[in-house]
Scaffold this active site. Structure first.
Site, PDB file in Angstrom:
ATOM      1  CG  ASP A 500      -2.032  -0.962   1.158  1.00  0.00           C
ATOM      2  OD1 ASP A 500      -2.378  -1.335   0.024  1.00  0.00           O
ATOM      3  OD2 ASP A 500      -2.559  -1.366   2.221  1.00  0.00           O
ATOM      4  CG  ASP A 502      -0.400   2.428   4.200  1.00  0.00           C
ATOM      5  OD1 ASP A 502       0.607   1.703   4.022  1.00  0.00           O
ATOM      6  OD2 ASP A 502      -1.511   1.973   4.536  1.00  0.00           O
ATOM      7  CG  ASP A 504       1.350  -0.295   8.673  1.00  0.00           C
ATOM      8  OD1 ASP A 504       2.318  -0.035   9.423  1.00  0.00           O
ATOM      9  OD2 ASP A 504       0.194  -0.534   9.084  1.00  0.00           O
TER      10      ASP A 504
END
Ligand code: 1YM
Length: 639
Positions: A500, A502, A504
């Site tokens: 993703d 983001d 994380d």
């Protein structure tokens, strides 16, 4: 002005024309790499002059128009008429292919690569070149255009101080030859810094005149040479002995030196050079040192009673754990071997390296018993861990592939041909599910990661191999790791990290890259690793669905729509891969005809290592500093 031309000059221009027809044969590629290669050809001539003992200062400037100026304070390229070509030596060096080398006679010339033949290649591939020579209290000038045609033969343009000598070259790469004409400051800086480390006491300055704020440039000068290089690489690490060990020797015109320091880490950073060129694949200089290192540590450990009779001997892998080492050899006649010419072949160097290293290192161990004990004990721990890892590794052998498939972790592709196969390493089960449905099951394998993978920068091999996710990855790749690593067994041509956009996601990506860099470095070096580029926005209007990668593309796309459509367009920021259904994921990120992949390269292994150590290592302070310095660049913060 052109009266000095005769029939032989036609041949000269034919030579340069050949370079323009097949630039790849002379500089490898015509992409950004080739563009930067031109700089190194000219800088090499200045470095040669410094190795010959005549030049102490080199200056490189990126000019506003992306032309490059290189300046040195050497003797200046000879300006007299060359007996063979009947034109000035400067002009000869810049127009005759394979001229260069020992023209002026005598000089101790050790540069590798194209051996100073580069000047004419640079000229052939440039829109224009100007050379100024300061010599005999005069300033000489010559100008070439359009691939090496002399438009102003050598003439005096000014007087200068009798003490001033040197060469100044400015060139503008030909945009018809190169894919790009924009120089990258960081690429030039990293190599210039390396050249300064490798040539102790040589001052090299880099300035970027495209940047209004850069008025003084950056200056690199290291009186400690490669010892300072080792300190630089170890700066984010914790050394286990204070002083960098530096050893050197010379025989029959071959100069050899090595600098080393152990740190508390579990990985090694060993880099070797011949005539300032990185020998990625090692060779005789590296072999000599490795052999001597293993032998000397074993002998010392036994004599000192640290290693007992019953203990097994330490191997080459054991003694290099946590070792940072730079090996540098300057050789008047190096033989480069192997497919990429990255190996030194001269057999006499093996012995020189072994002798210089073993004598010096043994002396160091005897004179510094505390450091010696720390080094030996570290190697013994590495040995124990290696044995534990061997057991753990047995679990990741071939038969596991069936098991890995069986337990449903890996959804392998049907094809067994590595050339067409690829594996997506996907963050999370839900995205993994969509990826499985959306893939081309003939060629695309899916490996969903359930948990975080272990940070291999902070854990020894045996611990890392205890990690479920890491074991699965090793099994899936098929190459094995460590001593058993075999690139030809790689089961997929492309390894694609799909995470993703983001925090994380980037954390997982860094963990994966650390793992690849440390356990499977050749797959990175050989360009098998990619990052998928999932779209950041979905724009819907009417029946149209459009995905775009970033803010800039979103704006561009919206501007392209008629006003009434634009105002009604629905824009969604894609939160994660899991949000897309199988069809969308396929269309935007996986379909080989539509997707965009970003190739992960290790252009500068050492820079990557520094970033990895900073982001993943045990020192907190450098990480905090990095975050402070780079926080301003963050575009999509998502916490
Ligand atoms: C900014 C680039 O080219 N410097 C440079 C080149 C030469 C010399 C000095 C030089 C070499 C010798 C004698 C010798 C070159 N000379 C030749 C050739 N800087 C840059 N500085 N005198 C001066 O090698 O004996 C080729 S390169 F062939 F003319 F000698």
């Amino acid at each position: 002005m052109n009266e000095h031309y005769d029939a032989s000059d036609i041949q000269v221009l034919e030579g340069l024309e050949a370079v323009r027809k097949r630039p790849g044969m002379y500089i490898g590629t015509t992409d950004v790499k080739g563009l930067h290669h031109l700089v190194w050809e000219i800088v090499d001539n200045a470095i040669d002059e410094s190795l010959a003992g005549y030049c102490n200062n080199i200056e490189v400037v990126i000019n506003k128009d992306n032309s490059i100026t290189v300046k040195d304070d050497g003797r200046g390229i000879p300006v007299d008429i060359h007996p063979k070509t009947k034109i000035s030596t400067v002009e000869t060096v810049y127009t005759v292919l394979h001229a260069g080398g020992k023209f002026g006679g005598g000089g101790y010339k050790v540069s590798g690569g194209l051996h100073g033949v580069g000047a004419s290649v640079v000229n052939a591939l440039s829109k224009w070149v100007e050379v100024k020579v300061y010599k005999n209290s005069q300033v000489y000038f010559i100008r070439f255009e359009n691939g090496g045609h002399t438009v102003e033969p050598l003439h005096v343009i000014d007087k200068c101080d009798p003490n001033r000598t040197g060469t100044v070259v400015t060139f503008k790469p030909d945009p018809d030859i190169f894919d790009t004409d924009v120089y990258d400051y960081n690429t030039l800086m990293v190599r210039i810094r390396e050249l300064a480390f490798l040539n102790r006491g040589l001052r090299i300055t880099l300035r970027d005149d495209r940047n209004e704020e850069d008025t003084t440039g950056e200056t690199f000068i290291y009186e400690g040479g490669i010892s300072e290089y080792v300190k630089f690489i170890n700066q984010e690490k914790t050394p286990i002995h204070e002083d960098v060990i530096h050893l050197q020797g010379e025989e029959d015109g071959v100069f050899f030196e090595v600098a080393m320091q152990y740190n508390t880490g579990y990985n090694d950073n060993i880099y070797s050079f011949v005539n300032n060129i990185n020998t990625h694949d090692g060779g005789t200089h590296e072999e000599g040192v490795r052999r001597a290192l293993t032998r000397v540590i074993n002998n010392y450990a036994k004599k000192a009673g640290i290693l007992k009779e019953k203990d097994e001997s330490l191997t080459g892998d054991d003694v290099k754990e946590g070792l940072t080492m730079i090996i540098s050899c300057k050789h008047p006649n190096p033989q480069f071997e192997g497919q990429t010419k990255g190996r030194l072949g001269n057999s006499e160097v093996r012995k020189l390296a072994d002798n210089v290293f073993s004598e010096g290192f043994e002396k160091f161990l005897l004179e510094n018993p505390d450091d010696a004990r720390a080094i030996v004990e570290k190697s013994m721990l590495a040995c124990r861990a290696r044995n534990a890892a061997k057991k753990a590794r047995e679990i990741t052998r071939k038969s596991d592939l069936a098991m890995t498939n069986f337990f449903g972790k890996l959804s392998d592709c049907k094809s067994k041909d590595p050339k067409v196969s690829e594996i997506f390493i996907v963050e999370g089960d839900s995205a993994g599910g969509s990826a499985k449905k959306g893939r081309d099951s003939m060629t695309q394998a899916i490996l969903p990661l359930r948990g975080k993978i272990l940070n291999v920068e902070k854990n020894r091999l045996d611990r890392a191999l205890g990690n479920e996710e890491i074991r699965t990855i090793i099994t899936a790749f098929g190459t094995g790791i460590g001593e058993e690593f075999n690139l030809s067994k790689l089961r997929y041509d492309k390894i694609i990290i799909m995470t993703d956009a983001d925090v994380d996601g980037s954390h997982i990506r860094v963990l994966l890259l650390t793992l690849f860099y440390r356990f499977f470095r050749p797959i990175v070096e050989e360009g098998h690793v990619y990052a998928a580029q999932p779209p950041l926005f979905r724009i819907m209007h009417g029946k149209t669905r459009k995905y775009v990668l970033n803010e800039e593309e979103k704006e561009k796309y919206l501007q392209s729509l008629p006003e009434n459509v634009r105002s009604r367009a629905e824009i969604a920021r894609m939160k994660g891969l899991g949000e897309m259904d199988a069809e969308e994921l396929n269309e935007t990120t996986m379909d080989i005809n539509k997707r965009i992949l970003r190739k992960i390269t290790v252009d500068d292994c050492m820079a990557a290592d520094a970033v990895f150590a900073k982001l993943m290592g045990d020192e907190v302070e450098p990480r905090r500093k990095f975050i402070e310095e780079n926080a301003g660049y963050v575009q999509n913060l998502d916490i």
